[in-house]
Write an enzyme that holds these catalytic residues in place. Structure first.
Site, mmCIF file in Angstrom:
data_model
loop_
_atom_site.group_PDB
_atom_site.id
_atom_site.type_symbol
_atom_site.label_atom_id
_atom_site.label_comp_id
_atom_site.label_asym_id
_atom_site.label_seq_id
_atom_site.Cartn_x
_atom_site.Cartn_y
_atom_site.Cartn_z
ATOM 1 N N LYS A 189 23.533 46.716 78.464
ATOM 2 C CA LYS A 189 24.760 45.962 78.187
ATOM 3 C C LYS A 189 25.121 45.124 79.418
ATOM 4 C CE LYS A 189 25.446 48.270 74.270
ATOM 5 N NZ LYS A 189 25.171 47.634 72.957
ATOM 6 N N SER A 239 21.779 43.967 70.410
ATOM 7 C CA SER A 239 23.148 43.821 70.919
ATOM 8 C C SER A 239 23.262 42.823 72.060
ATOM 9 C CB SER A 239 23.691 45.179 71.368
ATOM 10 O OG SER A 239 23.033 45.631 72.536
#
Length: 235
Positions: free
Chosen positions: A118, A47
């Protein structure tokens, strides 16, 4: 003339002077460093491509936000709550359980089953939306520069944007980040199950958002430790 026998060393000095005593002391020092200062983690998914690759060993600065909070652009490691639907992968046999524990402690095995990496886009109280006419994410009404984004959703002004039908999957409605929370997205924007994952449709519900909580933050990603060709500082 007689020589006085040497006084015996205190027990604690004998213990610490032994191999096992020094080994125990080394474990205690490493444990304190991992608990309070810095800790390695393994990147669990793609991601964050191209910034971080799956399997990268990263060093997390655990005191980066001491007396402060993450801001737009910071890469954080955090423990995800139940809203993230992170699949648990707890091993069942003792050997795999032990290996999992060693990996979580040292960072050179799998990280915890609910630990994610993230990039912070919006902090508590900030208003985040996507997109402006050029396809940029807005924070408090201002577009932010994101040179790190890869594999973004398709966006073309007037043809596939936030006003067309269908609209671009890059778009999500304006939202105010709750207290003690952070809106986080992956650099691999279209390949990330992030804060906006369930909100990128015109009919998304108000409770589609999932947040990184202040209490769940482990720290800021400071560097890539392994593999050696990718070794280097971040931020």
């Amino acid at each position: 003339m007689t020589t006085e026998p040497a006084a015996p060393r205190p027990r604690w000095r004998r213990v610490l002077g032994s191999f096992w005593g020094q080994l125990l002391l080394a474990f205690l020092v490493v444990g304190l460093i991992l608990t309070f200062l810095a800790k390695p983690y393994v990147v669990p998914s793609g991601s964050m491509l191209e910034t971080l690759e799956p399997g990268d060993r990263i060093l997390v600065n655990r005191i980066a936000f001491l007396g402060s909070e993450p801001v737009t652009g910071d890469i954080i490691v955090f423990d995800a709550d139940d809203a993230w639907d992170v699949p648990a992968s707890a091993p069942t046999d003792p050997i795999r359980t032990a290996l999992r524990w060693v990996g979580e402690v040292t960072g050179f095995g799998p990280s915890g089953p609910h630990t994610l990496v993230k990039r912070v886009i919006g902090s508590s109280g900030e208003v985040v939306a996507c997109c402006d006419a050029t396809g940029a994410v807005l924070v408090d009404g201002r577009p932010i520069d994101e040179p790190y984004v890869s594999n973004d959703f398709a966006f073309e002004e007037g043809t596939l944007d936030c006003t067309t039908t269908p609209r671009s999957s890059r778009c999500f409605d304006e939202v105010t980040v709750p207290d003690e929370s952070y809106l986080v997205l992956g650099d691999n924007r279209s390949g990330s199950r992030d804060s906006a994952y369930a909100c990128r449709s015109a009919d998304a519900s108000d409770d589609c958002w999932r947040w990184a909580s202040h209490a769940g933050i482990v720290g800021e990603v400071a560097a890539v430790l392994w593999p050696i060709p990718r070794w280097g500082a971040l931020g």
